[in-house]
Design a protein around this motif. Structure first.
Motif, PDB file in Angstrom:
ATOM      1  N   TYR A 140     -27.724  14.599  15.668  1.00  0.00           N
ATOM      2  CA  TYR A 140     -27.908  13.214  15.253  1.00  0.00           C
ATOM      3  C   TYR A 140     -26.712  12.635  14.495  1.00  0.00           C
ATOM      4  N   LEU A 141     -25.813  13.489  13.996  1.00  0.00           N
ATOM      5  CA  LEU A 141     -24.777  13.021  13.081  1.00  0.00           C
ATOM      6  C   LEU A 141     -23.827  12.010  13.719  1.00  0.00           C
ATOM      7  N   PHE A 142     -23.425  12.242  14.976  1.00  0.00           N
ATOM      8  CA  PHE A 142     -22.490  11.301  15.577  1.00  0.00           C
ATOM      9  C   PHE A 142     -23.089   9.897  15.609  1.00  0.00           C
ATOM     10  N   HIS A 143     -24.341   9.786  16.022  1.00  0.00           N
ATOM     11  CA  HIS A 143     -24.970   8.463  16.076  1.00  0.00           C
ATOM     12  C   HIS A 143     -25.010   7.823  14.694  1.00  0.00           C
ATOM     13  N   ILE A 144     -25.371   8.603  13.665  1.00  0.00           N
ATOM     14  CA  ILE A 144     -25.470   8.038  12.319  1.00  0.00           C
ATOM     15  C   ILE A 144     -24.095   7.590  11.826  1.00  0.00           C
ATOM     16  N   VAL A 145     -23.072   8.421  12.035  1.00  0.00           N
ATOM     17  CA  VAL A 145     -21.725   8.062  11.587  1.00  0.00           C
ATOM     18  C   VAL A 145     -21.237   6.810  12.313  1.00  0.00           C
ATOM     19  N   GLU A 146     -21.525   6.712  13.613  1.00  0.00           N
ATOM     20  CA  GLU A 146     -21.152   5.508  14.357  1.00  0.00           C
ATOM     21  C   GLU A 146     -21.807   4.269  13.755  1.00  0.00           C
ATOM     22  N   GLU A 147     -23.093   4.361  13.441  1.00  0.00           N
ATOM     23  CA  GLU A 147     -23.801   3.201  12.893  1.00  0.00           C
ATOM     24  C   GLU A 147     -23.282   2.852  11.501  1.00  0.00           C
ATOM     25  N   LEU A 148     -22.960   3.860  10.693  1.00  0.00           N
ATOM     26  CA  LEU A 148     -22.379   3.600   9.380  1.00  0.00           C
ATOM     27  C   LEU A 148     -21.034   2.890   9.513  1.00  0.00           C
ATOM     28  N   ALA A 149     -20.222   3.339  10.478  1.00  0.00           N
ATOM     29  CA  ALA A 149     -18.910   2.724  10.674  1.00  0.00           C
ATOM     30  C   ALA A 149     -19.044   1.264  11.094  1.00  0.00           C
ATOM     31  N   LEU A 150     -20.025   0.972  11.953  1.00  0.00           N
ATOM     32  CA  LEU A 150     -20.226  -0.403  12.395  1.00  0.00           C
ATOM     33  C   LEU A 150     -20.585  -1.322  11.229  1.00  0.00           C
ATOM     34  N   ARG A 151     -21.266  -0.772  10.222  1.00  0.00           N
ATOM     35  CA  ARG A 151     -21.682  -1.585   9.075  1.00  0.00           C
ATOM     36  C   ARG A 151     -20.730  -1.450   7.890  1.00  0.00           C
ATOM     37  N   GLY A 152     -19.728  -0.583   7.996  1.00  0.00           N
ATOM     38  CA  GLY A 152     -18.805  -0.378   6.885  1.00  0.00           C
ATOM     39  C   GLY A 152     -19.445   0.297   5.699  1.00  0.00           C
ATOM     40  N   LEU A 187     -19.632  29.743   3.184  1.00  0.00           N
ATOM     41  CA  LEU A 187     -20.411  29.185   4.287  1.00  0.00           C
ATOM     42  C   LEU A 187     -19.469  28.703   5.394  1.00  0.00           C
ATOM     43  N   SER A 188     -20.017  28.530   6.574  1.00  0.00           N
ATOM     44  CA  SER A 188     -19.265  27.935   7.676  1.00  0.00           C
ATOM     45  C   SER A 188     -20.123  26.865   8.330  1.00  0.00           C
ATOM     46  N   LEU A 189     -19.471  25.839   8.831  1.00  0.00           N
ATOM     47  CA  LEU A 189     -20.167  24.745   9.506  1.00  0.00           C
ATOM     48  C   LEU A 189     -19.985  24.871  11.004  1.00  0.00           C
ATOM     49  N   PRO A 190     -21.018  24.601  11.787  1.00  0.00           N
ATOM     50  CA  PRO A 190     -20.860  24.659  13.247  1.00  0.00           C
ATOM     51  C   PRO A 190     -19.878  23.589  13.703  1.00  0.00           C
ATOM     52  N   PRO A 191     -19.030  23.889  14.671  1.00  0.00           N
ATOM     53  CA  PRO A 191     -18.087  22.871  15.149  1.00  0.00           C
ATOM     54  C   PRO A 191     -18.817  21.706  15.791  1.00  0.00           C
ATOM     55  N   LEU A 192     -18.395  20.499  15.452  1.00  0.00           N
ATOM     56  CA  LEU A 192     -19.001  19.293  16.011  1.00  0.00           C
ATOM     57  C   LEU A 192     -17.907  18.381  16.534  1.00  0.00           C
ATOM     58  N   LEU A 193     -17.991  18.040  17.801  1.00  0.00           N
ATOM     59  CA  LEU A 193     -17.064  17.067  18.365  1.00  0.00           C
ATOM     60  C   LEU A 193     -17.414  15.663  17.888  1.00  0.00           C
ATOM     61  N   ASN A 194     -16.421  14.833  17.761  1.00  0.00           N
ATOM     62  CA  ASN A 194     -16.622  13.417  17.482  1.00  0.00           C
ATOM     63  C   ASN A 194     -16.992  12.733  18.804  1.00  0.00           C
ATOM     64  N   HIS A 195     -18.203  13.001  19.245  1.00  0.00           N
ATOM     65  CA  HIS A 195     -18.612  12.661  20.616  1.00  0.00           C
ATOM     66  C   HIS A 195     -20.133  12.583  20.623  1.00  0.00           C
ATOM     67  N   PRO A 196     -20.741  11.698  21.396  1.00  0.00           N
ATOM     68  CA  PRO A 196     -22.213  11.599  21.405  1.00  0.00           C
ATOM     69  C   PRO A 196     -22.873  12.890  21.865  1.00  0.00           C
ATOM     70  N   TYR A 197     -23.942  13.249  21.178  1.00  0.00           N
ATOM     71  CA  TYR A 197     -24.753  14.373  21.646  1.00  0.00           C
ATOM     72  C   TYR A 197     -25.777  13.895  22.673  1.00  0.00           C
ATOM     73  N   PHE A 198     -26.253  12.662  22.507  1.00  0.00           N
ATOM     74  CA  PHE A 198     -27.292  12.157  23.394  1.00  0.00           C
ATOM     75  C   PHE A 198     -26.925  10.783  23.933  1.00  0.00           C
ATOM     76  N   LEU A 199     -27.618  10.413  25.004  1.00  0.00           N
ATOM     77  CA  LEU A 199     -27.506   9.090  25.606  1.00  0.00           C
ATOM     78  C   LEU A 199     -28.892   8.473  25.688  1.00  0.00           C
ATOM     79  N   SER A 200     -28.941   7.162  25.710  1.00  0.00           N
ATOM     80  CA  SER A 200     -30.192   6.431  25.847  1.00  0.00           C
ATOM     81  C   SER A 200     -30.391   6.061  27.314  1.00  0.00           C
ATOM     82  N   VAL A 201     -31.570   6.405  27.859  1.00  0.00           N
ATOM     83  CA  VAL A 201     -31.884   6.123  29.260  1.00  0.00           C
ATOM     84  C   VAL A 201     -33.121   5.230  29.306  1.00  0.00           C
ATOM     85  N   GLN A 202     -32.993   4.099  29.959  1.00  0.00           N
ATOM     86  CA  GLN A 202     -34.093   3.129  30.024  1.00  0.00           C
ATOM     87  C   GLN A 202     -35.142   3.574  31.031  1.00  0.00           C
TER      88      GLN A 202
END
Length: 535
Positions: free
Chosen positions: A140-152, A291-306
């Protein structure tokens, strides 16, 4: 019919076929060369046919230490109290790695207290828990970060679900707060999170994130201090404002100088910001805590399908090549085993699973939905409702979570099997506003004979004493509601077992024509059952 379920172009399908493929739970440790940014999943998938496919390259070299990354951002580029994010979020490291992008967006004032140390030690002592939590959050993080960036907005806010729910969208607190952002029912409704028998938008990934960010912005306008915003998100804006007012009355004349540390607050809120700071420190320097963090790409994990037709949850998961559990991780808002297109017009799928779903749906020839909604035409016992819809009483009770000995009120909506007589998709009004209202079945009544007092009693006085209506007493005794009984006259009542057999001395309380003194019976009469609403 199946092909009509999706409004996705062939160009999109071709695009998906060439896209990078994230892993089932955590994005793989690969970098993306010249990444294409798909549109926000707030809208159904509509990617241009001319966009080049994402290409994978060898894993990127180790990123610089977190402290060095943050130090490389010019101090003038960060405004701790304003909406601006660091200016170099487009640096190559930030474009490739989501954790780096998060770190570069940290702008909130730091706190350094014993409570922060306590929570750092807590998380450091639970590496397996941190690993599960961060892997789950990676969806979920990529989506949240994207939305935060859009709102500053500050990217620290993307870490709050770690504190609220450990990024579990199915989480439910003892206070009935639900979802990864933990909205209570009333606050959820305030921010347009619909809650009915078919879905709960407090668990919806897109809707709850939108609502949480709306709430943050409202609180920031009120308090102008992100630490107070976080306190208000946890404790309630009214409570924080009253706490500030109390401190001002104690001698602080300038309300603007009051902050988080000045508040007298509950223990949970006192620990809330230190927990977030501890997680922030771990994200900045995981190696410092072992501790170690799992690698995360700056890339969507999911897509929305209508979708445009009702479809079973299990079928949608199968067509996407996902387990039911994996499907529900991205679509946790469903309360029933069917997705109603008029209530939930889009589903979220892992990036590569969207193409699988498109292809499988196009070749699917069977029915899409085996369940539908059925409004009760009148107040019914469960057994009668089961007979009318053609299913077993136990199955109907379990499917609709109906407790024993309850009546289904007229207009309530039940989930029932779909058949030839109920083959249409559920209408929007039902999909959006369906409720299930129940009331206790009436207790069996016994015929009881009492005697009016030696001075006589009115019909109304006896009715009031036994918590029934005067019209009922009059009907049982073939008289009028305004009439009175003669001294010692036998009076017929139909009472629940707990009301029968009371000592005669307790019945003689009123003179003729008096309204008498009301007595609370041992249990309420079946004539006025209390209603239980479920939504």
């Amino acid at each position: 019919m199946a092909a009509a379920l999706l409004s996705v172009s062939l160009a999109v399908l071709a695009m998906l076929a060439g896209c990078a493929t994230p892993g089932p739970a955590v994005l793989p440790a690969v970098a993306v060369a010249e990444p294409v940014s798909p549109p926000s999943p707030q809208a159904p998938l509509t990617m241009p046919a001319t966009s080049p496919p994402l290409t994978l390259v060898k894993p990127a070299p180790a990123l610089p230490a977190a402290a060095a990354v943050v130090a490389s951002v010019p101090a003038a580029a960060i405004d701790p109290w304003g909406p601006g994010l660091p200016v170099d979020l487009e640096a190559p490291a930030a474009r490739a790695d989501l954790w780096t992008r998060l770190r570069l967006g940290f702008v909130m004032a730091e706190i350094d207290t014993p409570l922060v140390r306590k929570w750092e030690q807590y998380y450091a002592g639970k590496p397996d828990y941190v690993q599960r939590m961060t892997e789950r959050g990676g969806r979920y993080l990529f989506h949240i970060v994207e939305e935060l960036a859009l709102r500053g907005l500050p990217t620290e806010l993307a870490l709050l679900p770690f504190v609220e729910s450990a990024f579990n969208p199915q989480a439910m607190s003892s206070a009935k707060a639900s979802g990864m952002w933990q909205f209570v029912p009333a606050t959820g409704r305030d921010f347009a999170l619909r809650q009915n028998i078919f879905r709960d938008d407090r668990r919806d990934v897109l809707a709850s994130t939108r609502a949480a960010l709306d709430y943050f912005q409202l609180l920031e306008r009120q308090f102008g201090d992100w630490q107070l915003v976080l306190a208000a998100y946890n404790w309630g804006q009214g409570n924080v404002q009253r706490a500030l007012d109390r401190q001002q009355r104690k001698g602080q004349t300038n309300l603007q100088t009051l902050g988080y540390a000045d508040l007298t607050m509950p223990e949970e809120t006192r620990n809330y910001l230190p927990k977030l700071q501890a997680i922030k420190n771990i994200v900045l320097r995981p190696e410092a805590f072992g501790l170690s963090l799992p690698p995360l790409l700056n890339h969507p994990y999911f897509l929305s399908v209508q979708i445009t037709r009702d479809i079973d949850v299990a079928l949608a998961a199968g067509l996407a090549g996902l387990s039911l559990e994996a499907f529900k991780q991205l679509n946790p808002q469903m309360n029933k085993p069917v997705i109603l297109a008029n209530g939930t017009p889009q589903i979220l799928l892992p990036y590569d699973s969207a193409a699988t779903f498109v292809r499988a749906l196009a070749s699917h020839t069977g029915e899409l939905a085996s369940w539908t909604a059925w409004p009760a035409p009148r107040t019914l016992k469960l057994a009668e409702a089961a007979r009318l819809v053609g299913m077993g009483e136990a199955q109907l009770r379990e499917l609709n979570a109906i407790p024993p000995k309850m009546l289904i009120k007229a207009g309530s909506v039940l989930l029932v099997p779909r058949d030839a007589g109920r083959g249409h998709d559920v209408a929007q009004e039902v999909a959006e506003h369906a409720t299930l209202s129940l009331s206790p079945e009436p207790l069996p009544l016994r015929r009881v004979s009492i005697h009016a007092g030696k001075h006589g009693e009115s019909v109304a006085a006896i009715a009031q004493r036994y918590r029934v209506s005067a019209a009922q007493v009059a009907l049982w005794n073939q008289t009028k509601a305004g009439a009175s009984f003669k001294p010692g006259q036998a009076v017929v009542l139909m009472l629940a077992p707990g009301q029968a057999g009371q000592p005669q001395a307790r019945l003689r309380v009123a003179a003729k024509g008096s309204t008498g003194a009301a007595r609370k019976p041992a249990r309420p009469s079946a004539a006025s059952p209390s209603q239980v609403a479920r939504s």
